[in-house]
Design a protein around this motif. Structure first.
Motif, short mmCIF file in Angstrom:
data_model
loop_
_atom_site.label_atom_id
_atom_site.label_comp_id
_atom_site.label_asym_id
_atom_site.label_seq_id
_atom_site.Cartn_x
_atom_site.Cartn_y
_atom_site.Cartn_z
N ASP A 395 164.77 81.68 47.47
CA ASP A 395 163.81 82.84 47.07
C ASP A 395 164.86 83.56 45.80
OD1 ASP A 395 161.96 82.57 48.73
OD2 ASP A 395 162.93 83.63 50.40
N LEU A 396 164.18 84.27 45.13
CA LEU A 396 164.69 84.95 43.85
C LEU A 396 165.46 86.18 44.22
CD1 LEU A 396 162.24 84.38 41.07
CD2 LEU A 396 164.25 83.18 41.36
N PRO A 397 166.50 86.64 43.77
CA PRO A 397 167.24 87.80 44.27
C PRO A 397 166.45 89.02 43.77
CG PRO A 397 168.16 87.15 42.13
CD PRO A 397 167.31 85.82 42.65
N ILE A 398 166.53 89.90 44.76
CA ILE A 398 165.78 91.38 44.30
C ILE A 398 166.69 92.33 43.90
CG2 ILE A 398 164.07 90.75 46.63
CD1 ILE A 398 165.74 92.87 48.20
N THR A 399 167.49 92.14 43.71
CA THR A 399 168.66 92.90 42.90
C THR A 399 168.98 92.13 41.84
OG1 THR A 399 169.19 94.08 44.87
CG2 THR A 399 170.25 94.36 42.84
N SER A 400 168.82 92.86 40.49
CA SER A 400 169.42 91.97 39.31
C SER A 400 170.81 92.19 39.26
CB SER A 400 168.65 92.78 38.11
OG SER A 400 169.17 94.08 37.73
N ASN A 401 171.42 91.58 38.11
CA ASN A 401 172.85 91.48 37.98
C ASN A 401 173.34 92.92 37.54
OD1 ASN A 401 172.56 88.65 38.32
ND2 ASN A 401 172.92 88.13 36.32
N ASN A 402 172.21 93.73 36.88
CA ASN A 402 172.65 94.91 36.56
C ASN A 402 172.28 95.98 37.42
OD1 ASN A 402 170.20 94.07 35.54
ND2 ASN A 402 170.36 95.51 33.62
N GLY A 403 171.99 95.68 38.90
CA GLY A 403 171.76 96.60 39.70
C GLY A 403 170.45 97.21 39.89
N ILE A 404 169.14 96.68 39.46
CA ILE A 404 168.10 97.13 39.52
C ILE A 404 167.25 96.45 40.59
CG2 ILE A 404 165.74 97.51 38.15
CD1 ILE A 404 167.39 97.31 35.61
N THR A 405 166.62 96.88 41.45
CA THR A 405 165.90 96.45 42.59
C THR A 405 164.59 96.27 42.46
OG1 THR A 405 165.58 98.64 43.65
CG2 THR A 405 167.66 97.32 44.32
N GLY A 406 163.92 95.64 42.85
CA GLY A 406 162.56 95.39 42.77
C GLY A 406 161.77 94.28 43.43
N THR A 407 160.72 93.52 42.88
CA THR A 407 159.88 92.52 43.69
C THR A 407 159.50 91.50 42.53
OG1 THR A 407 157.88 93.60 43.51
CG2 THR A 407 159.25 93.99 45.63
N TRP A 408 159.38 90.35 43.12
CA TRP A 408 158.85 89.10 42.18
C TRP A 408 157.34 88.78 42.64
CZ3 TRP A 408 161.62 87.27 38.48
CH2 TRP A 408 162.94 87.45 38.21
N THR A 409 156.92 88.30 41.64
CA THR A 409 155.36 87.47 41.67
C THR A 409 155.20 86.61 40.84
OG1 THR A 409 154.61 89.33 40.45
CG2 THR A 409 154.16 89.67 42.81
N PRO A 410 154.46 85.60 41.11
CA PRO A 410 153.79 85.19 42.50
C PRO A 410 155.04 84.75 43.31
CG PRO A 410 153.48 83.43 41.04
CD PRO A 410 154.21 84.54 40.14
N GLY A 411 154.65 83.94 44.56
CA GLY A 411 155.60 83.48 45.42
C GLY A 411 156.03 82.13 44.81
N ILE A 412 157.33 81.76 45.21
CA ILE A 412 158.12 80.91 44.99
C ILE A 412 157.03 79.44 45.14
CG2 ILE A 412 159.95 79.24 45.28
CD1 ILE A 412 160.90 81.48 44.00
N ASN A 413 157.25 78.53 44.26
CA ASN A 413 156.53 77.42 43.94
C ASN A 413 157.33 76.31 43.42
OD1 ASN A 413 154.73 75.08 43.54
ND2 ASN A 413 152.86 76.62 42.67
N ASN A 414 157.64 75.14 44.39
CA ASN A 414 158.37 74.06 43.87
C ASN A 414 157.95 72.87 43.63
OD1 ASN A 414 157.44 73.14 46.43
ND2 ASN A 414 159.57 72.86 47.26
N MET A 415 156.49 73.16 43.01
CA MET A 415 155.60 71.96 42.79
C MET A 415 155.38 71.75 41.25
SD MET A 415 155.79 70.18 45.35
CE MET A 415 154.57 68.78 44.66
N VAL A 416 155.07 73.23 40.72
CA VAL A 416 154.87 73.22 39.50
C VAL A 416 155.73 74.34 38.63
CG1 VAL A 416 152.51 72.43 39.71
CG2 VAL A 416 152.89 74.93 39.88
N THR A 417 155.86 73.94 37.29
CA THR A 417 156.58 75.03 36.67
C THR A 417 156.00 76.34 36.69
OG1 THR A 417 157.59 73.49 35.16
CG2 THR A 417 157.40 75.75 34.12
N THR A 418 156.58 77.65 36.76
CA THR A 418 156.00 78.70 37.14
C THR A 418 156.97 80.11 36.31
OG1 THR A 418 155.18 78.18 39.09
CG2 THR A 418 154.97 80.44 38.86
#
Length: 674
Positions: A395-418
């Protein structure tokens, strides 16, 4: 000079029964709009006809006056044909006949005031440029449609084609039903009749326009409309100035000749059409304007003097915005009621100071307003390395390297480039959306250089554990130098490489070869050919004749001489014995030189020296037997009965056994050379 340069006209609003109406003109035919309500009706060309019509209605139950100027061109002797003011019952632009028709001929119902500059005797025209009042589009003065005139336009000069703009005034007195025509300020013609009822059948909306034409003779014709009594020829706007301020006004009108301002206090020049007004207090000014004919008109304007406000206009502050956010327009009226404009234009990309400039009439100082634009903060994330389809993807991190929190969309997909979008949580300032792409790559296919075949039992080097692309792994099964085998390559984990790769190593058995030589050509032929037949092995052979180059061709030609040939045969793969066989071909000398030098002094067929039973007979050209010899003994020495035979060709007959042991006979000839 042209009439347009004589006066620049201004049509303004007014007034009596049709106050605030505007004059709306439309040109037709050859007419050209010069601007400032001046028009070229015709150019100085043959058979031109043009006009300009107005859609402002006139009611003949009401008094009116029309002021305008006509320029009839500069040709006198050969000039033609003139212009006319026409009243008709609709506003639709229309033209009558050119030439003597002056552009109004045929327009009906109509009332026309014509200014004719050419004598058409068939129409009863007098000598000299004249004025007449006509009805229903008929220019014939001999008809009953001639209502007034013709009279000379200028009582002292027959020519009005002098290149000068002439003043024309048309007056209608509704009480007396009298139409008066003034030319250059002088009354030249009147006509009294109930025009509304007798010509326009009681219609109270009649329209007017100007037309003109040329024929075989020409002139330029121009008209500049000045003013009409039901349209105000001057409308001055009231002005507001600040205390100790000033304003310049322009009261000039096309017919203005003299100007007089009252009161004179605060007036820079009381006799100027455009003075500077600087009253100390609010003042109502009146300007009286006289034209060249003594007609006057007056207009008023109020100059309001306002005290200067010392406090700056007040505006609510604008909260800071994030870079790129929408920015609402700033209010043009302050909280304390002062109106004005802002500069520069709004900019949502950078912090900017805006200046509010009150309208001049507000008498207030400028003020400024700063709008802070906060730069956007972009969340930063460590890139994710490409993965193979189906490979585990965290899963992608929900806090950036510069301390910003948030959410990712869409869900992780390990079959196609996204491409994944990170949306910051609220309340983190000007943090913006950002994206991150994770590549799902196709597996790399390991490639290896092919391995040459080996012979059974030959040493086999270990296979490389790193592919040409740098992919590492292992091979199975174990190497085998006894049989042909397919080996499979298994990439080490974490390399996104295909495991469907194999490599064949061919193991060739050792062949035991034997050969048979077929001399396919006839004995003693010019082109002796040997064909090598091989037995045993794979069929892929190479051949060597007398230690020459190895070749894949099994046929050797152009063999000659009686020496022994050696042929060698082997598998191309090298996985065989080398089979060896010797052979001879039958040949005979083509000449000999019995001259006692011990070289080539006798003739024989040495290829048959092993056949003790072979016999050779030698003849001359006439078939005479000269000698009989045995190939295993000395040959013929070139004599017969002890005498030397001369240089010549001689024939021989040989009896021998072929390689199958069968008796054969061969005849041919050779040469004796002395």
């Amino acid at each position: 000079m042209h009439l347009k340069s004589y006066l620049s006209l201004l049509i303004i609003l007014c007034c009596v029964s049709q106050a605030d109406a505007q004059l709306n003109a439309q040109v037709t035919g050859d007419a050209i709009d010069q601007g400032n309500n001046c028009y070229t009706i015709t150019k100085d060309q043959e058979f031109q006809v043009g006009g300009v019509w107005y859609n402002n209605p006139i009611d003949f139950d009401t008094d009116f006056t029309i002021f305008y100027q006509n320029n009839f061109g500069f040709r006198d002797f050969d000039g033609a044909d003139g212009m006319a003011l026409v009243f008709k019952d609709n506003p639709t632009p229309i033209l009558g006949d050119p030439g003597g028709g002056l552009g109004y001929s045929g327009i009906t119902p109509s009332l026309t005031i014509e200014f004719d500059t050419f004598q058409n005797t068939d129409f009863g025209d007098p000598v000299g440029d004249h004025i007449s009042i006509m009805r229903n589009g008929n220019p014939d003065h001999n008809s009953g449609d001639n209502l007034g005139g013709p009279v000379l336009a200028n009582g002292t000069n027959q020519n009005i084609e002098d290149g000068i703009a002439h003043e024309v005034r048309i007056e209608w007195d509704a009480f007396t039903n009298t139409l008066s025509v003034f030319f250059d300020c002088l009354l030249r013609l009147t006509f009294t009749a109930d025009v509304k009822n007798t010509i326009f059948s009681g219609d109270d909306t009649v329209f007017f326009g100007f037309v003109g034409s040329t024929g075989g003779n020409t002139n330029i014709h121009e008209v500049c409309f000045n003013r009409v009594s039901f349209v105000d020829n001057l409308q001055l706007d009231d002005e507001v100035i600040c205390e100790n301020g000033a304003v310049q006004v322009d009261a000039s009108i096309p017919s203005g000749f003299t100007y007089s301002w009252t009161p004179t206090n605060g007036v820079s020049d009381p006799n100027s059409p455009n003075p500077v007004l600087s009253p100390a207090a609010t003042t109502i000014y009146t300007v009286t304007i006289s034209d060249v004919c003594g007609e006057t008109t007056t207009e008023e304007l109020t100059v309001t003097v306002k005290p200067f406000i010392t406090t700056e206009p007040v505006f609510n502050p604008v909260p800071p915005i994030c870079q790129g956010d929408s920015l609402n327009p700033l209010p043009t009226t302050s909280m304390d009621g002062i109106t004005g404009t802002w500069s520069p234009e709004l900019n949502n990309s950078i912090t900017t100071t805006y200046t509010f400039m009150p309208l001049t009439s507000e008498c207030a100082p400028e003020t400024t307003l700063v709008i802070e634009v906060i730069p956007s903060e972009i969340p930063i994330f460590t890139p994710v390395d490409p993965v193979c389809p189906g490979e585990f993807l965290a899963d992608l991190p929900i806090t950036s390297n510069n301390g910003i929190t948030g959410t990712w969309t869409p869900g992780i997909n390990n079959m196609v480039t996204t491409v994944y979008t990170f949306t910051p949580d609220l309340g983190q300032g000007c943090a913006t959306l950002t994206t991150l792409e994770i590549l799902i790559t196709d597996p790399d296919i390991p490639t290896f250089n092919p391995i040459d075949p080996i012979c059974v039992g030959e040493t086999l080097e270990e296979l490389p554990t790193t592919s040409n692309e740098g992919i590492t792994g292992s091979w199975s099964p174990a190497l085998n130098n006894r049989v042909t085998t397919f080996y499979s390559f298994e990439p080490n984990p974490g390399q996104c490489a295909s495991d469907n790769v194999s490599l064949e190593i061919q193991v060739i058995p050792i062949s035991q070869l034997s050969i048979d030589i077929d001399l396919s050509s006839e004995a003693f032929s010019e082109n002796q050919v040997a064909v090598i037949n091989v037995f045993g092995g794979t069929g892929a052979y190479e051949f060597q004749l007398n230690n020459g180059d190895w070749v894949e061709e099994n046929t050797f030609s152009q063999l000659q001489g009686c020496e022994e040939y050696e042929i060698r045969v082997r598998e191309i793969s090298g996985c065989s014995n080398i089979a060896i066989e010797n052979f001879r071909v039958l040949d005979y000398p083509k000449f000999f030189t019995p001259n006692g030098d011990s070289r080539n002094d006798s003739w024989n067929i040495e290829c048959l020296k092993d056949q003790v039973g072979a016999r050779i007979s030698i003849y001359d050209r006439y078939g005479k037997l000269l000698a009989s010899i045995n190939p295993s003994r000395l040959g013929w020495d070139g004599t017969y009965n002890g005498a030397f035979m001369p240089t010549n060709d001689y024939w021989f007959r040989v009896e021998y056994l072929n390689k199958e042991g069968q008796p054969k006979v061969f005849t041919s000839n050779f040469t004796l050379k002395r």
